[in-house]
Motif scaffolding. Structure first.
Motif, mmCIF file in Angstrom:
data_model
loop_
_atom_site.group_PDB
_atom_site.id
_atom_site.type_symbol
_atom_site.label_atom_id
_atom_site.label_comp_id
_atom_site.label_asym_id
_atom_site.label_seq_id
_atom_site.Cartn_x
_atom_site.Cartn_y
_atom_site.Cartn_z
ATOM 1 N N TYR A 194 40.063 -33.810 -47.932
ATOM 2 C CA TYR A 194 41.263 -34.059 -47.127
ATOM 3 C C TYR A 194 41.270 -35.452 -46.515
ATOM 4 O O TYR A 194 42.342 -36.039 -46.303
ATOM 5 C CB TYR A 194 41.424 -32.966 -46.070
ATOM 6 N N ALA A 195 40.086 -35.988 -46.251
ATOM 7 C CA ALA A 195 40.005 -37.352 -45.714
ATOM 8 C C ALA A 195 40.596 -38.350 -46.711
ATOM 9 O O ALA A 195 41.355 -39.256 -46.331
ATOM 10 C CB ALA A 195 38.552 -37.712 -45.402
ATOM 11 N N VAL A 239 37.014 -46.679 -46.263
ATOM 12 C CA VAL A 239 37.891 -46.622 -47.444
ATOM 13 C C VAL A 239 39.186 -47.376 -47.181
ATOM 14 O O VAL A 239 39.673 -48.125 -48.045
ATOM 15 C CB VAL A 239 38.177 -45.155 -47.849
ATOM 16 N N ARG A 240 39.740 -47.218 -45.984
ATOM 17 C CA ARG A 240 40.979 -47.927 -45.631
ATOM 18 C C ARG A 240 40.779 -49.446 -45.724
ATOM 19 O O ARG A 240 41.624 -50.170 -46.263
ATOM 20 C CB ARG A 240 41.412 -47.517 -44.224
ATOM 21 N N MET A 266 30.399 -34.119 -37.505
ATOM 22 C CA MET A 266 31.341 -34.127 -38.628
ATOM 23 C C MET A 266 32.492 -35.102 -38.402
ATOM 24 O O MET A 266 32.809 -35.933 -39.259
ATOM 25 C CB MET A 266 31.897 -32.721 -38.874
ATOM 26 N N ALA A 267 33.137 -35.015 -37.246
ATOM 27 C CA ALA A 267 34.303 -35.866 -36.975
ATOM 28 C C ALA A 267 33.954 -37.355 -37.034
ATOM 29 O O ALA A 267 34.680 -38.125 -37.679
ATOM 30 C CB ALA A 267 34.934 -35.494 -35.635
ATOM 31 N N PRO A 268 32.843 -37.806 -36.413
ATOM 32 C CA PRO A 268 32.496 -39.224 -36.525
ATOM 33 C C PRO A 268 32.185 -39.649 -37.958
ATOM 34 O O PRO A 268 32.512 -40.775 -38.363
ATOM 35 C CB PRO A 268 31.248 -39.361 -35.636
ATOM 36 N N MET A 269 31.561 -38.748 -38.732
ATOM 37 C CA MET A 269 31.261 -39.079 -40.136
ATOM 38 C C MET A 269 32.550 -39.286 -40.921
ATOM 39 O O MET A 269 32.704 -40.287 -41.645
ATOM 40 C CB MET A 269 30.410 -37.963 -40.756
ATOM 41 N N ILE A 270 33.497 -38.359 -40.781
ATOM 42 C CA ILE A 270 34.766 -38.465 -41.509
ATOM 43 C C ILE A 270 35.547 -39.702 -41.063
ATOM 44 O O ILE A 270 36.135 -40.420 -41.886
ATOM 45 C CB ILE A 270 35.597 -37.177 -41.320
ATOM 46 N N THR A 271 35.556 -39.985 -39.769
ATOM 47 C CA THR A 271 36.238 -41.180 -39.258
ATOM 48 C C THR A 271 35.643 -42.445 -39.861
ATOM 49 O O THR A 271 36.375 -43.361 -40.279
ATOM 50 C CB THR A 271 36.145 -41.234 -37.720
ATOM 51 N N THR A 272 34.312 -42.501 -39.930
ATOM 52 C CA THR A 272 33.633 -43.666 -40.514
ATOM 53 C C THR A 272 34.006 -43.829 -41.982
ATOM 54 O O THR A 272 34.275 -44.942 -42.447
ATOM 55 C CB THR A 272 32.102 -43.522 -40.365
ATOM 56 N N VAL A 273 34.020 -42.719 -42.712
ATOM 57 C CA VAL A 273 34.400 -42.754 -44.130
ATOM 58 C C VAL A 273 35.828 -43.277 -44.284
ATOM 59 O O VAL A 273 36.098 -44.173 -45.097
ATOM 60 C CB VAL A 273 34.258 -41.355 -44.777
ATOM 61 N N ILE A 306 26.167 -42.935 -45.956
ATOM 62 C CA ILE A 306 26.186 -42.456 -44.572
ATOM 63 C C ILE A 306 25.305 -41.225 -44.440
ATOM 64 O O ILE A 306 25.295 -40.355 -45.313
ATOM 65 C CB ILE A 306 27.645 -42.179 -44.109
ATOM 66 N N ASN A 307 24.533 -41.178 -43.371
ATOM 67 C CA ASN A 307 23.604 -40.063 -43.161
ATOM 68 C C ASN A 307 23.404 -39.852 -41.662
ATOM 69 O O ASN A 307 23.786 -40.693 -40.845
ATOM 70 C CB ASN A 307 22.257 -40.325 -43.835
ATOM 71 N N GLY A 308 22.800 -38.721 -41.315
ATOM 72 C CA GLY A 308 22.505 -38.415 -39.926
ATOM 73 C C GLY A 308 21.108 -38.871 -39.549
ATOM 74 O O GLY A 308 20.193 -38.842 -40.374
ATOM 75 N N THR A 309 20.934 -39.255 -38.296
ATOM 76 C CA THR A 309 19.612 -39.715 -37.850
ATOM 77 C C THR A 309 18.622 -38.560 -37.706
ATOM 78 O O THR A 309 17.420 -38.781 -37.643
ATOM 79 C CB THR A 309 19.716 -40.445 -36.501
#
Length: 219
Positions: free
Chosen positions: A51-52, A210-211, A199-206, A152-155
């Motif tokens: 959806y992103a 891309v934008r 999740m939300a910060p990861m999707i925002t970063t993606v 992108i990954n989690g710490t």
């Protein structure tokens, strides 16, 4: 979102296809995590990535690898799954012959498959690799890596430790002609379980990445 069935190397593959109205919209395929550990196209991260991309104006396809859901065949150690991904991209391109930009996004095992697909398909203009399992799989085939992308990954990822991801990024950054962007989500585990903080910060970063890339590619 229409369910689709398309031809794969070992029979039919099941997918979800989400088109745009514009015939020249960019296209993206989303690849799911390991089939033997419960990975499907309905995985939360995969669903959110789908959806992103659609929100950014992409026509998007996610699908089940062989032996998952209604997809025919059996798990094939990544070899057959790479062929499945190539078939999915063939299907998506056939449905969208006027598209000028093609992206691949993968989560975990899907990130490994997606980066192999890069090597096969020069038309891929960008990639997103979420939680790539650099500790489990050899990524040395990326020599050279043919396109720029975001890793992108989690710490707090215990499945694919951040130090292994950082080593992969460092190796890829030695290559000329591409730019590897690396972002980490503080406190996130492999699956970005917490919606608000992970999740939300990861999707925002993606989406921001891309934008920005799309803006550069359309100049």
């Amino acid at each position: 979102m229409p369910e689709v069935i398309f031809a794969g190397p070992e029979g039919r593959l099941e997918g979800r296809y989400h088109p745009q109205k514009q015939p020249d919209a960019p296209i993206a395929i989303i690849l799911h995590p390991h089939p033997q550990f419960g990975g499907t196209m309905n995985n939360r991260v995969v669903h959110r990535l789908h959806y992103a991309f659609h929100e950014l104006g992409f026509t998007v396809l996610r699908f089940n690898f062989r032996g998952v859901g209604r997809s025919q065949g059996e798990y094939d150690q990544g070899v057959g799954e790479l062929s499945d991904a190539a078939s999915a991209l063939d299907y998506l391109q056939a449905m969208n012959p006027n598209s000028k930009h093609c992206w691949v996004a993968g989560f975990s095992f899907g990130a490994w498959i997606g980066m192999q697909l890069l090597m096969r398909r020069p038309e891929i203009t960008g990639f997103i690799s979420v939680s790539p399992p650099a500790n489990m799989y050899d990524f040395s085939f990326l020599a050279p890596c043919p396109s720029s992308g975001l890793i992108i990954n989690g710490t707090a990822d215990r499945v694919a430790p951040p130090k292994d991801t950082a080593s992969l990024v460092a190796k890829l950054r030695e290559q000329k002609g591409i730019t590897i962007t690396h972002e980490e989500v503080e406190g996130a585990g492999h699956f970005f379980e917490n919606e608000e903080d992970q999740m939300a910060p990861m999707i925002t970063t993606v989406q921001e990445y891309v934008r920005r890339r799309l803006g550069e590619q359309t100049r």
